[in-house]
Design a protein around this motif. Structure first.
Motif: not given
Length: 190
Positions: A175-181, A183-184, A18, A187
């Motif tokens: 921010r969106v990419y880090r949030g996506h990672i 949240r993954g 990342q 999960r």
């Protein structure tokens, strides 16, 4: 326990990936911004040179007109005095020949007042034209300079505004990419 070590190693590996991806993205974005800034500066420089060229051409035109007018006055300026002198002598000659008859005609028809009015109107128009031409020359130069300054200011404002939006959009993407990672990752643990 091995599973925990494996998960933590995988987690560290993901974090390194990342970080590398974020650094790569930032490097690409900064390169783009640098190239874009150079293009904007080159464009502003071209516009500045074009404005200088316009001013140079205009000033040259005005100087050539002044020189032409000066040459005309040098060649034929003395003739205006001669024409005035001849006209005055002719009028005096005519006046001497028929002074009484001419005076009567002038009084009857109001010719003297009419001639004076025409002459005064002519002189007033000449004076006004001279003042208007001087103001016009100054106004033209000021208008050109004002238009160029407005154009440069508007261009710089739009460029700065665009750069601000690009920086904000880069932050938003990160921010969106880090949030996506993130949240993954959440999960995976659930």
């Amino acid at each position: 326990r091995e599973r925990l070590v494996e998960v933590s190693a995988q987690k560290r590996l993901d974090e390194v990936r990342q970080r590398r991806a974020a650094v790569m993205f930032q490097a690409l974005f900064r390169g783009y911004m640098y190239r874009n800034r150079r293009r904007v500066q080159a464009r502003a420089s071209r516009l500045h040179r074009a404005a200088n060229r316009l001013q140079k051409v205009y000033r040259g035109h005005m100087v050539r007109n002044d020189i032409s007018r000066h040459r005309f006055m040098q060649k034929f300026g003395h003739m205006s005095d001669a024409v005035t002198l001849v006209a005055n002598n002719y009028r005096m000659h005519v006046a001497r020949r028929s002074r009484h008859g001419m005076i009567e005609v002038m009084h009857q028809s109001g010719m003297a007042r009419f001639l004076q009015a025409v002459y005064r109107g002519h002189m007033a128009r000449e004076l006004f034209r001279g003042r208007v031409n001087a103001r016009y020359k100054i106004n033209c130069t000021c208008i050109l300079q004002r238009a160029y300054r407005i154009h440069v200011a508007r261009t710089l404002y739009l460029d700065l505004k665009q750069q601000g939006q690009e920086k904000a959009s880069a932050r938003l993407l990160q921010r969106v990419y880090r949030g996506h990672i993130g949240r993954g990752q959440v999960r995976e643990y659930l």
